[in-house]
Design an enzyme around this catalytic site. Structure first.
Site, PDB file in Angstrom:
ATOM      1  N   HIS A  86      14.362  27.591  20.398  1.00 41.76           N
ATOM      2  CA  HIS A  86      12.772  27.225  20.358  1.00 41.76           C
ATOM      3  C   HIS A  86      12.083  28.314  21.170  1.00 41.76           C
ATOM      4  CE1 HIS A  86       9.513  25.330  18.759  1.00 41.76           C
ATOM      5  NE2 HIS A  86       9.493  23.939  19.175  1.00 41.76           N
TER       6      HIS A  86
ATOM      7  N   THR B 192      28.777  28.553  10.020  1.00 40.10           N
ATOM      8  CA  THR B 192      29.794  27.696  10.340  1.00 40.10           C
ATOM      9  C   THR B 192      29.857  26.533   9.565  1.00 40.10           C
ATOM     10  OG1 THR B 192      31.257  26.590  12.263  1.00 40.10           O
ATOM     11  CG2 THR B 192      28.792  26.264  12.009  1.00 40.10           C
TER      12      THR B 192
END
Length: 412
Positions: free
Chosen positions: A375, A323
């Site tokens: 994560h 993006t």
């Protein structure tokens, strides 16, 4: 013959769409394949073409949610096309002038009905209304109930507006409009990404001088050779990302319950802003495309998004997202993961800043880059290593992305 037009399926996972805009009026004559409506799904805005020529009768209003397979209009295929292409207007009935009747004398105004007596229910919200008022932080005492005995109903709570303070003059109008199905789905996915992933962001900076030098030297020849396709930054970033994904395959993986799905291809989602909101079309097998192939595909998808012609298939899949908030002037941000993907790279604006080069202070065009990652599946070593690999490729594109042969890499 009357043809029933039903909502076609935009994709196998979509069961409902919303009529965004009717492009024709009730009673118009339409041609076969003429766009008659724009419909919003939770993934894209699509045009609905007429299945036959004839006079159309609308069976749904703008803003209505309709199921896939539901009839939304009728087309009279046996109706003749009117001269000039317009639907024949129904003949207006001549109104006969009626003799004027003598108006009765105005009766004395009836006394205003007395306000209903206050009861235990007056001003008390129902459970559903109380929940809504609490979410809006509105005091029930400021809301007039329309329910039995003055009770505050759910509709009262939905229509209630929070105080905007004491006005001091000037225009203070407001407008309340329903979000499109696409915007509601985007909002739902963004909240889910924040709530359902262990999202972290790591940052780095890139010296854009080497890329700028290559673009300045070859962009004119590139555009002339490849039919108007420009040599932009996105091809360099996409090539750098696909290289880094192959070095750190966990970033190109997705979590699926107790399992991890890894991919040996790189389908890169490119976030673009369209008239209907955020669109994320996918560049398939970007690792196998050349600079020209990447730029041409991004241009094709961006034009389709801008013109409202993007399809569900164009936005389905994707293993990683890029993006670019820099086109709007963003200097630094933390992009949100595009689920079920595990990573997203954020580009930002390019600003000339002083940096240390070989012990000397020099001015260079610099860009901050950010990698947001899940994560749960990507550890710090992989995330930081991935972003460093992207930085290395962007700062040394001649060797790492072009094999020291820019003319061959750019197909000149």
């Amino acid at each position: 013959m009357i043809l029933e037009m039903k909502v076609p399926s935009p994709g196998e996972s979509i069961t409902e769409v919303e009529i965004a805009t009717w492009l024709v009026k009730d009673g118009d004559y339409v041609e076969k394949d003429q766009a008659i409506a724009e419909v919003d799904s939770d993934k894209a805005t699509l045009e609905l073409p007429a299945e036959a020529a004839g006079i159309i009768t609308l069976k749904a209003e703008e803003g209505d949610a309709v199921k896939v397979g539901q009839v939304v209009c009728l087309i009279d295929t046996g109706a003749a096309k009117p001269a000039g292409g317009a639907a024949p207007a129904p003949a207006a009935e001549e109104k006969k002038e009626e003799p004027k009747k003598e108006e009765p004398k105005a009766a004395a105004p009836a006394p205003a009905p007395a306000a209903p007596a206050a009861t235990y229910a007056t001003g008390t919200p129902s459970p559903a209304a109380k929940k809504i008022l609490d979410e809006k932080a509105i005091d029930p005492a400021t809301v007039t109930g329309t329910g039995k005995g003055g009770r505050i109903t759910k509709d009262d709570a939905v229509n209630a507006k929070a105080s905007m303070g004491t006005p001091t003059g000037g225009n203070r109008s407001s407008e309340r409009t329903k979000l499109s199905m696409l915007r509601r789905k985007v909002a739902e996915r963004l909240v889910a990404a924040k709530n359902e992933t262990a999202m972290l962001t790591t940052f780095n900076e890139v010296n854009m001088t080497p890329i700028n030098n290559i673009r300045n030297e070859y962009k004119d020849a590139f555009k002339a050779k490849h039919g108007g396709v420009s040599l932009g930054y996105m091809s360099f970033f996409t090539k750098a990302v696909t290289r880094a994904l192959q070095l750190f395959p966990d970033v190109n993986s997705m979590i699926d319950g107790d399992f991890k799905t890894s991919y040996d291809f790189c389908d890169i989602s490119i976030a673009v802003s369209g008239p209907k909101g955020l669109m994320v079309p996918v560049v398939r097998n970007a690792e196998a495309l050349t600079f020209r192939g990447i730029e041409a595909e991004i241009k094709r998808l961006a034009l389709r998004a801008r013109d409202g012609q993007i399809t569900v298939d164009d936005m389905t899949g994707g293993t990683f997202t890029i993006t670019n908030g820099g086109v709007f002037g963003s200097m630094l941000s933390t992009p949100i993961i595009n689920p079920p993907q595990s990573g997203i790279l954020g580009m930002h604006n390019i600003i000339e800043r002083p940096i240390a080069v070989n012990g000397k202070v020099e001015i260079h065009p610099m860009m901050y880059v950010a990698l947001s990652y899940d994560h749960r599946i990507i550890d710090g070593r992989e995330s930081v290593g991935f972003l460093v690999a992207v930085k290395e490729a962007l700062e040394n594109p001649m060797e790492l992305l072009m094999d020291n042969n820019p003319k061959k890499a750019l197909e000149l």
